[in-house]
Design an enzyme around this catalytic site. Structure first.
Site, PDB file in Angstrom:
ATOM      1  N   ASP A 177       0.867  -1.168   0.000  1.00  0.00           N
ATOM      2  CA  ASP A 177       0.000   0.000   0.000  1.00  0.00           C
ATOM      3  C   ASP A 177       0.912   1.228   0.000  1.00  0.00           C
ATOM      4  OD1 ASP A 177      -1.631   2.151   0.527  1.00  0.00           O
ATOM      5  OD2 ASP A 177      -2.689   1.218   2.196  1.00  0.00           O
TER       6      ASP A 177
ATOM      7  N   ASN B 165       2.108   4.719 -10.767  1.00  0.00           N
ATOM      8  CA  ASN B 165       0.803   4.552 -11.397  1.00  0.00           C
ATOM      9  C   ASN B 165      -0.313   4.322 -10.382  1.00  0.00           C
ATOM     10  OD1 ASN B 165      -1.118   3.636 -13.686  1.00  0.00           O
ATOM     11  ND2 ASN B 165      -1.006   1.825 -12.370  1.00  0.00           N
TER      12      ASN B 165
ATOM     13  N   TYR C 247     -10.143  14.458  -6.917  1.00  0.00           N
ATOM     14  CA  TYR C 247      -9.289  13.647  -7.791  1.00  0.00           C
ATOM     15  C   TYR C 247      -8.507  14.544  -8.746  1.00  0.00           C
ATOM     16  CZ  TYR C 247      -7.940  10.503 -11.594  1.00  0.00           C
ATOM     17  OH  TYR C 247      -7.228   9.830 -12.557  1.00  0.00           O
ATOM     18  N   GLY C 248      -9.196  15.474  -9.396  1.00  0.00           N
ATOM     19  CA  GLY C 248      -8.513  16.406 -10.282  1.00  0.00           C
ATOM     20  C   GLY C 248      -7.499  17.255  -9.539  1.00  0.00           C
ATOM     21  N   ALA C 249      -7.860  17.686  -8.320  1.00  0.00           N
ATOM     22  CA  ALA C 249      -6.939  18.482  -7.515  1.00  0.00           C
ATOM     23  C   ALA C 249      -5.680  17.691  -7.188  1.00  0.00           C
ATOM     24  CB  ALA C 249      -7.626  18.934  -6.233  1.00  0.00           C
ATOM     25  N   ALA C 250      -5.839  16.406  -6.874  1.00  0.00           N
ATOM     26  CA  ALA C 250      -4.682  15.565  -6.556  1.00  0.00           C
ATOM     27  C   ALA C 250      -3.774  15.407  -7.766  1.00  0.00           C
ATOM     28  CB  ALA C 250      -5.157  14.205  -6.062  1.00  0.00           C
ATOM     29  N   LYS C 251      -4.351  15.212  -8.932  1.00  0.00           N
ATOM     30  CA  LYS C 251      -3.537  15.046 -10.138  1.00  0.00           C
ATOM     31  C   LYS C 251      -2.875  16.363 -10.536  1.00  0.00           C
ATOM     32  CE  LYS C 251      -4.178  10.640 -11.032  1.00  0.00           C
ATOM     33  NZ  LYS C 251      -3.080   9.666 -10.877  1.00  0.00           N
TER      34      LYS C 251
ATOM     35  N   ILE D  16      -9.179   6.258 -21.348  1.00  0.00           N
ATOM     36  CA  ILE D  16      -8.471   5.065 -21.778  1.00  0.00           C
ATOM     37  C   ILE D  16      -9.375   3.860 -21.561  1.00  0.00           C
ATOM     38  CG2 ILE D  16      -6.413   3.629 -21.483  1.00  0.00           C
ATOM     39  CD1 ILE D  16      -5.806   6.454 -22.499  1.00  0.00           C
TER      40      ILE D  16
END
Length: 240
Positions: free
Chosen positions: A55, A79, A144-148, A177
């Site tokens: 983890d 990834n 999620y977008g903020a993390a990326k 994808i």
């Protein structure tokens, strides 16, 4: 000469495709993830591919992993991650919002930062670090977008820290994808058609599209590319 490669989140989808690409080239590949079954499936039939459970949000688990890894890593592919909002329980109070927000930060940003930090002394000169980002960093998708987006920003400093050691650091940012577990089987045909239609090439991205881009960034042809985000989205979002 074969290289030693670590691919996190290698039990399915993009991670599995990347691992298989390098194993097919004769490289020694370690794949990690939280689920033993999918990791074993990734490794099956590949003599140079080794699965290890880890983890990557847990410092203790990463410390234990170090004892199982070789002393030299030529390529680290961060990834592990995914949109943890798909796993949320639907609670909407402030405490739940904070918990769910942190879950995406941990899974997609902290996991990459911790893994890279843990391995920093083992990253080999002439090697590379490649993170898997997302089009969501630019188009928005909550935490999620903020993390990326944070991953892409953090990579800028990482590239400067690793550059003097002749190690590159880049982000591959996919659009839609096909063939991944990202949407947890919740992607409707209508939504899929919309995602495909939004691309200039009018097709979904493939796992090979991403694996090939990672391979390029790890190749001699990309030694002067670092601190960058490479968009692989079929023209859904364009840059200049």
């Amino acid at each position: 000469m074969s290289r030693t490669i670590l691919v996190t989140g290698g039990g399915s989808g993009i991670g599995r495709a990347v691992a298989h690409h390098f194993a097919a080239q004769g490289d020694d590949v370690v794949v990690t993830g939280r689920r033993t079954g999918p990791l074993n499936e990734t490794a099956a039939g590949h003599a140079t591919l080794r699965p290890l459970v880890c983890d990557h949000t847990d410092p203790a688990a990463l410390t234990a992993l170090l004892a199982e890894l070789p002393g030299r890593i030529d390529l680290l592919v961060n990834n592990a991650g995914g949109n943890t909002d798909f796993d949320a329980d639907g609670t909407t109070d402030l405490a739940a919002y904070a918990r769910d927000f942190r879950a995406n930060l941990d899974a997609n940003l902290l996991s990459a930062a911790l893994t890279t930090k843990a391995l920093e002394d083992r990253l080999a000169a002439g090697g590379a670090v490649v993170h898997i980002g997302s089009i969501a960093a630019d188009q928005g998708a909550g935490s999620y977008g903020a993390a990326k987006a944070g991953l892409a920003s953090w990579n800028v400093d990482l590239s400067r820290a690793l550059g003097p050691r002749d190690i590159t650091a880049n982000v591959v940012s996919p659009g839609y994808i096909a063939g991944t577990e990202f949407f947890r089987d919740r992607l409707t045909d209508e939504r899929r058609d919309h995602l495909v239609a939004a691309s200039a090439v009018r097709r979904a991205g493939s796992l090979d599209d991403i694996a090939g881009t990672v391979a390029f960034l790890a190749s001699p042809a990309a030694r002067h590319i670092t601190g960058q985000v490479l968009n692989v989205n079929g023209g859904t979002r364009t840059t200049r």
